[in-house]
Design an enzyme around this catalytic site. Structure first.
Site, short mmCIF file in Angstrom:
data_model
loop_
_atom_site.label_atom_id
_atom_site.label_comp_id
_atom_site.label_asym_id
_atom_site.label_seq_id
_atom_site.Cartn_x
_atom_site.Cartn_y
_atom_site.Cartn_z
N HIS A 78 -11.52 -46.47 55.60
CA HIS A 78 -10.94 -45.29 54.61
C HIS A 78 -11.83 -44.33 54.28
O HIS A 78 -13.14 -44.52 53.90
CB HIS A 78 -10.40 -46.20 53.50
CG HIS A 78 -9.65 -47.16 53.87
ND1 HIS A 78 -10.27 -48.61 53.42
CD2 HIS A 78 -8.36 -47.62 54.03
CE1 HIS A 78 -9.29 -49.51 53.78
NE2 HIS A 78 -8.18 -48.90 53.91
N GLN A 123 -11.66 -50.39 46.10
CA GLN A 123 -12.19 -51.00 47.32
C GLN A 123 -12.88 -52.14 46.76
O GLN A 123 -12.80 -53.21 47.66
CB GLN A 123 -12.92 -50.14 48.17
CG GLN A 123 -13.17 -50.37 49.42
CD GLN A 123 -11.98 -50.63 50.26
OE1 GLN A 123 -11.63 -51.84 50.82
NE2 GLN A 123 -11.25 -49.65 50.45
N HIS A 167 -11.36 -55.75 46.44
CA HIS A 167 -10.80 -56.75 47.55
C HIS A 167 -11.64 -58.00 47.78
O HIS A 167 -10.99 -59.05 47.99
CB HIS A 167 -10.83 -55.89 48.77
CG HIS A 167 -9.68 -55.24 48.93
ND1 HIS A 167 -8.49 -55.70 49.15
CD2 HIS A 167 -9.46 -53.88 49.01
CE1 HIS A 167 -7.69 -54.84 49.13
NE2 HIS A 167 -8.14 -53.58 49.37
#
Length: 431
Positions: free
Chosen positions: A326, A257, A260
């Site tokens: 998420h 994550q 990104h």
């Protein structure tokens, strides 16, 4: 990453993370976005080209990419990558084809027929981010639901590199998905072009796809002029882990994550103190020779968080308040715990379900609500590109059976002609 054991402090820190795009930077960006949108609305292609040259370093002349170039990109794609894209396309298509809503029609109490019909929008605009990375997966996740919905015309925009060339895999994914209209523009100016139309870019009915702060603010501003899917902010993952979780899995998933964007947020809520203590060293080890190490470090330093909780119930309470985009459940009984989740864009259950599976090819959409908006919204889907129309057919008997109530309600609102439109059909005069 900061480690916290106090639940009250944890709540405050999670609130801070959910507001990571607000404040002075957003206020300045709003003003810039409004100026860009107005210029594009008035000056069309000229404004789009000017902003693209200023922000992206090249003059997009022409703005469009020929379909033959998209086809060539597909043909030049390595076979292994072709196969991966095709597998993802099949799985995403299969999932979204199952979620297409059905029309309804039934007969009411007095013989009237009441119905609702789903219809696709005529034109949909797909925004595919560029910049730090290119996202062919975003092409699939936006184009496929639009195609399943029955949209006849798909228009895609994506920022090109400084040479003016669009990423080849992004173009290949567009060809695979049946997108023939692609424009090499990005940012707020691309959203403006899709919303208002220019000499080159057609005005669309719905705009979907994630982007940076400027793209998100532009979508927010043009909503009402066009439909939008959501206001997706920087990406985020929240992992709930107990003693059964492997620390190397947790570290890898948090970094997946963090890589990104510097604004991405990676959070661990755990009941295992040993996991919390050992995680930093595993993150450091996995960052060695990482190609996006600086982005990861910035994300984890500013927006990463470890919280040690007394119980999984405490973890769930904090997670539901944060409403993550998420949510990974790396726990002994993930299915049972998932039933307690109230707010999450997507839930990944168990050690064999990394978020990456959902990002690329599991099937459900990866365009998800961020920054707490999972409290009231969900993933992009087929419905994003559909609209509903109601159909009402009253018989004389049905109108006569309900006219008294209709007139009563009309008079209560002071709307004389509403009541009269019923009266005149039954040849009665208003009292």
């Amino acid at each position: 990453m900061r480690c916290i054991r106090d639940q009250t402090i944890a709540k405050d820190q999670l609130k801070r993370l959910s507001r990571r795009t607000t404040g002075e930077p957003q206020r300045k960006a709003i003003q810039a976005v409004e100026e860009i949108l107005e210029n594009v609305r008035v000056n069309g292609d000229k404004a789009v080209k000017t902003y693209t040259q200023r922000f992206d370093g090249f003059l997009p002349d022409p703005i469009s990419i020929p379909p033959q170039t998209l086809k060539q990109a597909w043909e030049e794609t390595p076979e292994a990558l072709k196969s991966a894209l095709q597998l993802a396309h099949r799985r995403i298509s299969d999932f979204h084809s199952r979620q297409k809503p059905k029309d309804l029609s039934y007969e009411g109490l007095h013989g009237e027929v009441l119905a609702r019909r789903w219809l696709p929008v005529e034109k949909a605009g797909i925004y595919v981010p560029g910049g730090r990375a290119s996202y062919p997966s975003t092409v699939l996740m936006n184009a496929i639901p639009a195609k399943v919905a029955g949209v006849k015309r798909l228009v895609m925009t994506s920022p090109a590199g400084a040479t003016g060339a669009l990423n080849k895999t992004v173009m290949a994914a567009a060809h695979l998905s049946g997108v023939e209209e692609v424009y090499r523009i990005g940012g707020a100016q691309a959203i403006g072009a899709l919303a208002f139309g220019t000499e080159s870019v057609p005005k669309v009915d719905v705009i979907s796809g994630p982007g940076n702060l400027y793209v998100t603010l532009a979508k927010k501003s043009v909503y009402g002029q066009v439909g939008i899917d959501s206001l997706a902010g920087p990406s985020e993952v929240l992992i709930i882990a107990d003693h059964t979780a492997l620390v190397e899995h947790v570290a890898a998933d948090l970094l997946a994550q963090a890589e990104h964007d510097p604004l991405a947020s990676a959070i661990l809520l755990t009941t295992d103190d040993n996991l919390a203590k050992s995680l930093p060293s595993h993150l450091e080890a996995q960052l060695k020779d990482h190609p996006r190490a600086e982005i990861c470090k910035s994300s984890l330093s500013d927006w990463g968080l470890i919280v040690v909780c007394k119980s999984l119930e405490n973890c769930i309470e904090l997670s539901n308040a944060f409403a993550p985009e998420h949510l990974e459940l790396l726990v002994e009984r993930p299915q049972a715990l998932s039933e307690k989740v109230k707010n999450a864009g997507a839930i990944f259950l168990g050690p064999w379900t990394p978020e990456a599976a959902g990002d690329y090819l599991a099937g459900p959409n990866h365009t998800l609500p961020t920054c707490g908006t999972a409290r009231f919204s969900g993933a992009l889907g087929v419905e994003t590109f559909l609209k509903t129309t109601s159909l009402i057919t009253f018989t004389q008997n049905a109108l006569e059976a309900t006219e008294a109530a209709i007139k009563e309600l009309a008079h209560s609102e002071g709307l004389h002609s509403h009541a009269e439109s019923v009266n005149i059909r039954s040849n009665k005069q208003a009292n």
